[in-house]
Design a protein around this motif. Structure first.
Motif, short mmCIF file in Angstrom:
data_model
loop_
_atom_site.label_atom_id
_atom_site.label_comp_id
_atom_site.label_asym_id
_atom_site.label_seq_id
_atom_site.Cartn_x
_atom_site.Cartn_y
_atom_site.Cartn_z
N GLU A 164 0.99 -1.38 0.25
CA GLU A 164 -0.01 -0.03 0.17
C GLU A 164 0.73 0.94 0.29
OE1 GLU A 164 -3.44 2.20 -0.96
OE2 GLU A 164 -3.11 0.03 -0.26
N LYS A 204 1.82 1.71 -3.23
CA LYS A 204 0.97 2.65 -4.30
C LYS A 204 0.10 3.66 -4.00
CE LYS A 204 -1.17 -2.04 -4.71
NZ LYS A 204 -2.75 -3.09 -3.96
N GLN A 205 0.49 4.41 -3.17
CA GLN A 205 0.16 5.38 -2.55
C GLN A 205 1.96 6.66 -3.35
OE1 GLN A 205 0.64 6.10 2.04
NE2 GLN A 205 -2.06 5.05 1.71
N GLU A 212 0.51 6.74 -7.19
CA GLU A 212 0.16 7.66 -7.34
C GLU A 212 0.33 9.17 -7.54
OE1 GLU A 212 -2.83 6.65 -9.21
OE2 GLU A 212 -2.02 5.38 -8.88
N ASN A 213 1.33 9.61 -6.48
CA ASN A 213 1.72 10.80 -6.07
C ASN A 213 3.18 10.86 -7.43
OD1 ASN A 213 0.26 11.48 -4.13
ND2 ASN A 213 1.73 10.78 -2.71
N ARG A 236 3.19 9.82 -10.61
CA ARG A 236 1.76 9.28 -11.50
C ARG A 236 1.11 10.89 -11.69
NH1 ARG A 236 -1.85 5.49 -12.26
NH2 ARG A 236 -0.92 3.66 -12.78
N HIS A 237 1.16 11.56 -10.34
CA HIS A 237 0.76 13.22 -10.77
C HIS A 237 1.55 13.54 -10.98
CE1 HIS A 237 -1.65 16.41 -9.88
NE2 HIS A 237 -0.75 16.94 -8.90
N SER A 262 2.38 13.52 -14.68
CA SER A 262 1.86 14.15 -15.76
C SER A 262 2.02 15.40 -15.98
CB SER A 262 0.63 13.50 -14.99
OG SER A 262 -0.53 14.33 -16.31
N CYS A 267 3.40 4.06 -16.45
CA CYS A 267 2.56 3.20 -15.53
C CYS A 267 2.95 2.10 -15.72
CB CYS A 267 2.07 2.61 -17.08
SG CYS A 267 1.83 4.14 -18.32
#
Length: 110
Positions: free
Chosen positions: A81, A84-85, A88-89, A91-92, A95, A102
């Protein structure tokens, strides 16, 4: 090449279906020491970003010119977990810089 070589681009190529230039990270480490693993991953992603943002990619791999860029991470082990967090950070952030992140868990030989 592996995630432990934080200043090395593991793999680079063009996706035949999408035309995207994909820079791949091979992550074979388990998650026993989550913080050290995340640090290596962060350093590796920072190197990849620097490689693209400095346009060194165009010198090393001219085929990347004018293409979308994707950073792809293949993990050997399931992602906890906390990772995963982190992803996601990341990825932001990636981006926001105009690129894509990915990842997937998949067995691969070493």
């Amino acid at each position: 090449m592996t995630i432990e070589q934080t200043r090395v681009i593991d793999m680079i190529g063009i996706d035949n279906q999408t035309g995207t230039c994909t820079l791949t990270i091979s992550d074979h480490l388990d998650w026993e020491d989550e913080l050290s693993h995340l640090y290596l991953l962060q350093e590796k992603l920072n190197s990849y970003l620097a490689f693209v943002e400095s346009e060194e990619i165009l010198e090393s791999y001219p085929e990347a010119t004018g293409r979308n860029i994707c950073f792809m991470i293949y993990f050997l082990h399931d992602i906890p977990e906390i990772a995963k967090q982190f992803l996601e950070n990341a990825r932001h952030t990636i981006s926001s810089a105009g690129f894509e992140l990915c990842f997937e868990v998949t067995p691969f030989p070493y």
